[in-house]
Design an enzyme around this catalytic site. Sequence first.
Site, PDB file in Angstrom:
ATOM      1  N   PRO A  11     -42.127 -13.218 -23.699  1.00 15.09           N
ATOM      2  CA  PRO A  11     -42.574 -13.268 -25.091  1.00 15.09           C
ATOM      3  C   PRO A  11     -41.738 -12.415 -26.035  1.00 15.09           C
ATOM      4  CG  PRO A  11     -44.027 -11.866 -23.789  1.00 15.09           C
ATOM      5  CD  PRO A  11     -43.099 -12.549 -22.818  1.00 15.09           C
ATOM      6  N   ASN A  12     -41.601 -12.936 -27.238  1.00 17.59           N
ATOM      7  CA  ASN A  12     -40.941 -12.270 -28.375  1.00 17.59           C
ATOM      8  C   ASN A  12     -39.427 -12.232 -28.257  1.00 17.59           C
ATOM      9  OD1 ASN A  12     -43.475 -11.573 -29.659  1.00 17.59           O
ATOM     10  ND2 ASN A  12     -43.735 -10.079 -28.016  1.00 17.59           N
ATOM     11  N   ARG A  19     -35.453  -8.895 -34.362  1.00 14.21           N
ATOM     12  CA  ARG A  19     -36.526  -8.038 -33.837  1.00 14.21           C
ATOM     13  C   ARG A  19     -35.972  -6.661 -33.450  1.00 14.21           C
ATOM     14  NH1 ARG A  19     -38.851  -8.381 -27.704  1.00 14.21           N
ATOM     15  NH2 ARG A  19     -40.521  -6.868 -27.967  1.00 14.21           N
ATOM     16  N   TYR A  24     -32.935  -3.561 -29.618  1.00 12.84           N
ATOM     17  CA  TYR A  24     -32.520  -4.741 -28.862  1.00 12.84           C
ATOM     18  C   TYR A  24     -31.165  -5.323 -29.287  1.00 12.84           C
ATOM     19  CZ  TYR A  24     -37.335  -4.577 -27.231  1.00 12.84           C
ATOM     20  OH  TYR A  24     -38.529  -4.179 -26.666  1.00 12.84           O
ATOM     21  N   ASN A  75     -36.133 -11.713 -17.619  1.00  8.54           N
ATOM     22  CA  ASN A  75     -36.558 -10.648 -18.521  1.00  8.54           C
ATOM     23  C   ASN A  75     -37.983 -11.019 -18.922  1.00  8.54           C
ATOM     24  OD1 ASN A  75     -37.183  -8.856 -20.500  1.00  8.54           O
ATOM     25  ND2 ASN A  75     -35.262  -9.081 -21.645  1.00  8.54           N
ATOM     26  N   ALA A  78     -42.830  -8.076 -22.383  1.00 10.38           N
ATOM     27  CA  ALA A  78     -44.022  -7.232 -22.213  1.00 10.38           C
ATOM     28  C   ALA A  78     -44.828  -7.590 -20.963  1.00 10.38           C
ATOM     29  CB  ALA A  78     -44.893  -7.334 -23.455  1.00 10.38           C
ATOM     30  N   HIS A  81     -45.006  -5.376 -17.748  1.00 10.67           N
ATOM     31  CA  HIS A  81     -45.909  -4.233 -17.599  1.00 10.67           C
ATOM     32  C   HIS A  81     -47.367  -4.644 -17.405  1.00 10.67           C
ATOM     33  CE1 HIS A  81     -42.233  -2.669 -19.253  1.00 10.67           C
ATOM     34  NE2 HIS A  81     -42.442  -3.255 -20.419  1.00 10.67           N
ATOM     35  N   ASP A  88     -46.756 -12.577  -8.564  1.00  9.13           N
ATOM     36  CA  ASP A  88     -47.187 -13.460  -7.478  1.00  9.13           C
ATOM     37  C   ASP A  88     -46.394 -14.772  -7.488  1.00  9.13           C
ATOM     38  OD1 ASP A  88     -49.013 -11.581  -6.637  1.00  9.13           O
ATOM     39  OD2 ASP A  88     -50.788 -12.640  -7.360  1.00  9.13           O
ATOM     40  N   GLU A  99     -34.311  -8.597 -12.114  1.00  8.69           N
ATOM     41  CA  GLU A  99     -35.060  -8.259 -13.329  1.00  8.69           C
ATOM     42  C   GLU A  99     -34.103  -7.624 -14.338  1.00  8.69           C
ATOM     43  OE1 GLU A  99     -38.250  -5.567 -12.410  1.00  8.69           O
ATOM     44  OE2 GLU A  99     -38.650  -5.095 -14.519  1.00  8.69           O
ATOM     45  N   HIS A 101     -33.698  -5.994 -18.379  1.00  8.71           N
ATOM     46  CA  HIS A 101     -34.230  -5.555 -19.670  1.00  8.71           C
ATOM     47  C   HIS A 101     -33.074  -5.147 -20.563  1.00  8.71           C
ATOM     48  CE1 HIS A 101     -38.269  -5.662 -18.153  1.00  8.71           C
ATOM     49  NE2 HIS A 101     -37.818  -5.073 -17.063  1.00  8.71           N
ATOM     50  N   LEU A 102     -33.116  -5.566 -21.784  1.00  9.47           N
ATOM     51  CA  LEU A 102     -32.054  -5.194 -22.735  1.00  9.47           C
ATOM     52  C   LEU A 102     -32.055  -3.682 -22.951  1.00  9.47           C
ATOM     53  CD1 LEU A 102     -32.887  -8.075 -25.176  1.00  9.47           C
ATOM     54  CD2 LEU A 102     -30.655  -7.795 -24.082  1.00  9.47           C
ATOM     55  N   SER A 103     -33.253  -3.135 -23.124  1.00 11.26           N
ATOM     56  CA  SER A 103     -33.378  -1.699 -23.416  1.00 11.26           C
ATOM     57  C   SER A 103     -33.602  -0.925 -22.116  1.00 11.26           C
ATOM     58  CB  SER A 103     -34.553  -1.465 -24.370  1.00 11.26           C
ATOM     59  OG  SER A 103     -35.775  -1.839 -23.745  1.00 11.26           O
ATOM     60  N   ARG A 108     -38.317   4.877 -22.924  1.00 18.09           N
ATOM     61  CA  ARG A 108     -39.242   4.489 -23.991  1.00 18.09           C
ATOM     62  C   ARG A 108     -40.680   4.916 -23.662  1.00 18.09           C
ATOM     63  NH1 ARG A 108     -38.130  -1.555 -25.439  1.00 18.09           N
ATOM     64  NH2 ARG A 108     -39.432  -0.930 -27.221  1.00 18.09           N
ATOM     65  N   ARG A 112     -44.172   1.411 -20.641  1.00 17.43           N
ATOM     66  CA  ARG A 112     -43.053   0.538 -20.238  1.00 17.43           C
ATOM     67  C   ARG A 112     -42.393   1.003 -18.935  1.00 17.43           C
ATOM     68  NH1 ARG A 112     -42.300  -2.613 -24.942  1.00 17.43           N
ATOM     69  NH2 ARG A 112     -42.843  -1.406 -26.781  1.00 17.43           N
TER      70      ARG A 112
HETATM   71  C1  DQA Z   1     -37.860  -5.711 -22.791  1.00 17.93           C
HETATM   72  C2  DQA Z   1     -38.631  -4.398 -22.645  1.00 17.93           C
HETATM   73  C3  DQA Z   1     -40.133  -4.641 -22.715  1.00 17.93           C
HETATM   74  O1  DQA Z   1     -40.833  -3.411 -22.585  1.00 17.93           O
HETATM   75  C4  DQA Z   1     -40.495  -5.267 -24.044  1.00 17.93           C
HETATM   76  O2  DQA Z   1     -41.879  -5.560 -24.086  1.00 17.93           O
HETATM   77  C5  DQA Z   1     -39.684  -6.474 -24.361  1.00 17.93           C
HETATM   78  C6  DQA Z   1     -38.258  -6.458 -24.050  1.00 17.93           C
HETATM   79  C7  DQA Z   1     -36.334  -5.466 -22.863  1.00 17.93           C
HETATM   80  O3  DQA Z   1     -35.597  -6.453 -22.715  1.00 17.93           O
HETATM   81  O4  DQA Z   1     -35.876  -4.347 -23.088  1.00 17.93           O
HETATM   82  O5  DQA Z   1     -40.173  -7.435 -24.931  1.00 17.93           O
HETATM   83  O6  DQA Z   1     -38.117  -6.516 -21.656  1.00 17.93           O
END
Ligand code: DQA
Length: 146
Positions: A11-12, A19, A24, A75, A78, A81, A88, A99, A101-103, A108, A112
């Site tokens: 999501p997002n 964003r 990011y 990725n 959210a 977490h 599963d 896995e 994550h950009l950040s 943080r 997270r």
């Molecule tokens: C994220 C880190 C997550 O905590 C956050 O909710 C995201 C992006 C990242 O790519 O850094 O939506 O997965």
Amino acid sequence: MPRTLLVLNGPNLNMLGTREPATYGHETLADIADLCRRTGSALDLEVEFQQTNHEGQLIDWIHQSRGRCAGIVINPGAWTHTSVAIRDALVASELPVIEVHLSNVHKREEFRHHSYVSGVAVAVLAGFGSNGYRMAVEHFAHLLKA
Ligand code: DQA
């Protein structure tokens, strides 16, 4: 042996580019899709790149990858977490998972720091920006050679 990688985004992440750019970056999700496809194609890997804001959709894509793909780069945003269901589904796929994550999630907020996915992933990349996706695709080429 399948040479297709599924690259999934939660999501997002469709909002990348606008964003929270300080966290990011300025690249869009389309830029990252392009990077993954170009990296894959140089290594003879086909990349299927998807994003959704609906958890059930992500789970359906994971189920459909079983026996069809070589691995999953994810990725989960959210849902990293919060979602036992995604963890599963990844186990049920019986595919290797990386896995991304950009950040750097560990730098943080505390909520997270925990990931439901890391415990079922072969590797975790966090804080490398879009480069993390490139490295994940490259690592799959390495794993497939082994
Ligand atoms: C994220 C880190 C997550 O905590 C956050 O909710 C995201 C992006 C990242 O790519 O850094 O939506 O997965």
